[in-house]
Design an enzyme around this catalytic site. Sequence first.
Site, PDB file in Angstrom:
ATOM      1  N   SER A 226       0.850  -0.827   0.072  1.00 51.77           N
ATOM      2  CA  SER A 226       0.020   0.049   0.198  1.00 51.77           C
ATOM      3  C   SER A 226       1.025   1.482  -0.006  1.00 51.77           C
ATOM      4  O   SER A 226       1.606   1.466  -0.892  1.00 51.77           O
ATOM      5  CB  SER A 226      -1.438   0.122   1.276  1.00 51.77           C
ATOM      6  N   ASP A 352      -9.486  -3.342  -6.063  1.00 53.79           N
ATOM      7  CA  ASP A 352      -9.142  -2.074  -5.218  1.00 53.79           C
ATOM      8  C   ASP A 352     -10.383  -1.602  -5.372  1.00 53.79           C
ATOM      9  O   ASP A 352     -10.128  -0.574  -5.514  1.00 53.79           O
ATOM     10  CB  ASP A 352      -7.520  -1.608  -5.208  1.00 53.79           C
ATOM     11  N   HIS A 381      -8.163  -5.474  -1.631  1.00 53.22           N
ATOM     12  CA  HIS A 381      -6.709  -4.574  -0.796  1.00 53.22           C
ATOM     13  C   HIS A 381      -5.761  -5.343  -0.018  1.00 53.22           C
ATOM     14  O   HIS A 381      -6.706  -5.122   1.163  1.00 53.22           O
ATOM     15  CB  HIS A 381      -6.792  -2.827  -0.592  1.00 53.22           C
TER      16      HIS A 381
END
Length: 537
Positions: A226, A352, A381
């Site tokens: 991320s 996502d 995600h």
Amino acid sequence: MNCAITEESPYLLLFRSLSRIPLFHYLLFLFLSILLFIYLFLEIHFPKADPISLTFNPNSDLCHFIVSKCRLLHGRYFPTFWLSSPHLQTAFLSLFGNSPRFSYKRNLFQATDGGTIALDWLMHSDVVEGISQVVNDSTPGSDRTPIAIVVPGLTSDSTAAYIKHLAFRLAKEGWNVVVSNHRGLGGISLTSDCFYNAGWTVDLRKVIDHIHSQFPEAPLFAVGTSIGANVLVKYLGEDGPNTPLIGATAVCSPWDLLICDRFINRRLVQKLYDRVLTVGLQGYAQLHHSIISRIADWEGIKKSRSVREFDNYATRLVGKFETTDTYYRHSSSAQFVGNVAIPLLCISALDDPVCTREAIPWDECRGNKNIVLATTTHGGHLAYYEGITATSMWWVRAVQEYFEVLLSSPFADRRQETQIVPEPLECSIDQGPFVVDTGEDGMIAAAATEVETRRADAEQENTARTEKTSYHPPKDNNPQGYNSLLGPLKKRVDQLSRYSRKSIWLLAYIAIVTTWPLLGPALLLSIKKRFRRLVQK
């Protein structure tokens, strides 16, 4: 005799008709409506095994080698059937996780500005022998065991479920893993007037150099997740070939923070994610109130209702950016992709819900000979749960396999040959590895087909032959400088000649097709006249 005709209201007639419908039918209609709303809101899909789409430079020997050896990259991802939604996958990761149980060994690293960074180690010997425990002590030994440096996401630390999944699997397979927690996370207080942001690469650079100095013989790898993936790619682009890392992986990177900021405020479900992330950032600020209230706008932080507002009142001020958009543009890793000079695997899910596919730098990844971009249709995600019990994560297995392949490949020894300087993007009309994917929301995104995967298997033998010959010193009496110049020149001439032949045949085909309506009848007439003359003779 007059008959009085009374007219009833149509609404009254409608009400009487509706009152005769059984209550059970209303309840059934309500139940079906709720199911339809949940189906559309959660973006539930029918569970199936979708192929992994790969995007990479077709002229890269490294990428062909990696793709041909990594079984998971040219396989399929089948999500857990009862988590057939990006939101269910992401929510399950945050609420449950199903992470393995173990403890880290902690080492505190002191930055030059007084900041403190917690390095949490999970050694291979700890997992095998079962003696792992948390200690504030230096890491033991200086061997050649490969080391994986993990960079967590926003407000995440070494205790996050996805981090523990990754650390445990790598350590179990023979790796030493160290999680580099961001400043102020992992139970460590801020000890300087500075905290991390999405483009803060200073800490990561110092941590990597520190670990490299402690273990100079150990191959170093890095995994960013991320926001951590954005920081890692930005660092790789800034340092180019000067990094001591052998290879890296970026998982679910936001790539372009400005695009992701627009995306996360577009729909109701995305706004929920935005609100959850904001609450996490406010909790982080509350933990370090004494320092953050002094260097940022504390009243604005408390009133923030979005990540953008928090960045405006806190991150922007601490980082000394003029505007929030300036901070987003400066910190986005997409602009640094072209300068990455080590093998990099990028993994992203097209569904996502936080890091949109609209921000993925398709062309930049394809133009860099060091990068393989693997995209999946589903995954959420940082989730990618698979199996009936959802105890395994696909991207964790893919990262471990990629590192193992890279570690045993000829490309692992970066001292022999410095990989890539990115080339200008070329026209790929005659190569044809890409298609255009139009999503349900009308957005158009490039998606790689499986042509590259099939081509990698076919050219594996040629790639191995190239690797064997590329390291041999010249046997003639010419100076080495001439050989270093003539080699790349000859390669480019061969490529140009190959493309020229393709272009000539393409032009000839176009010329024949376009002129045939005019030349065809004349040619047929000429052939008929000659045939008649032959018959008459």
